[in-house]
Design a protein around this motif. Sequence first.
Motif, PDB file in Angstrom:
ATOM      1  N   THR A  77       9.060   4.318  -3.897  1.00  0.00           N
ATOM      2  CA  THR A  77       9.995   3.526  -3.103  1.00  0.00           C
ATOM      3  C   THR A  77      10.102   4.077  -1.686  1.00  0.00           C
ATOM      4  O   THR A  77      10.062   3.320  -0.707  1.00  0.00           O
ATOM      5  N   TRP A  83       5.695  -2.230  -8.734  1.00  0.00           N
ATOM      6  CA  TRP A  83       6.813  -1.359  -8.356  1.00  0.00           C
ATOM      7  C   TRP A  83       8.016  -1.607  -9.273  1.00  0.00           C
ATOM      8  O   TRP A  83       8.648  -0.669  -9.739  1.00  0.00           O
ATOM      9  N   ALA A 130       3.640   3.656 -10.309  1.00  0.00           N
ATOM     10  CA  ALA A 130       4.216   4.012  -9.010  1.00  0.00           C
ATOM     11  C   ALA A 130       3.105   4.209  -7.986  1.00  0.00           C
ATOM     12  O   ALA A 130       3.211   3.748  -6.832  1.00  0.00           O
ATOM     13  N   SER A 177       1.487   0.850  -6.988  1.00  0.00           N
ATOM     14  CA  SER A 177       2.288   0.009  -6.096  1.00  0.00           C
ATOM     15  C   SER A 177       2.022   0.332  -4.633  1.00  0.00           C
ATOM     16  O   SER A 177       2.279  -0.485  -3.754  1.00  0.00           O
TER      17      SER A 177
END
Length: 121
Positions: free
Chosen positions: A26, A81, A101, A104
């Motif tokens: 993220t 994600w 992860a 993504s």
Amino acid sequence: MAQPPAALPRRADRDRHAWVAPTVATALLTVLGPAALFLGGLSVMATDSCGPDDCSQALMTSLELIYGTLYIGGFLSFGVWIAAWVIPWTRRWAALRAWLAFASLLPSLIVLLLVFTLPAP
């Protein structure tokens, strides 16, 4: 005397570090995603000196790959994600969570690689 059956699943299998891989993805996506979108959008200016009709085929192919990756990769990146966040937070799924992860990030990284290695017009 027999033990009563456990009503709740055991907490021993829960991964205490399950949040790390999706959080790192993220954080990286908040930087890489907008950078890929911005630089990918500006990459069309590589055709300013030659016009879209007289540019090399290699440049036009790279631009098509950039825009295709931006379009399709954005949806794929978002889906992967989300999957990295929502799969169960148990040790069984730790490797898949880390791979999701990482996956993504791939569309943004591919776009940036293509932008920085554009062929000559």
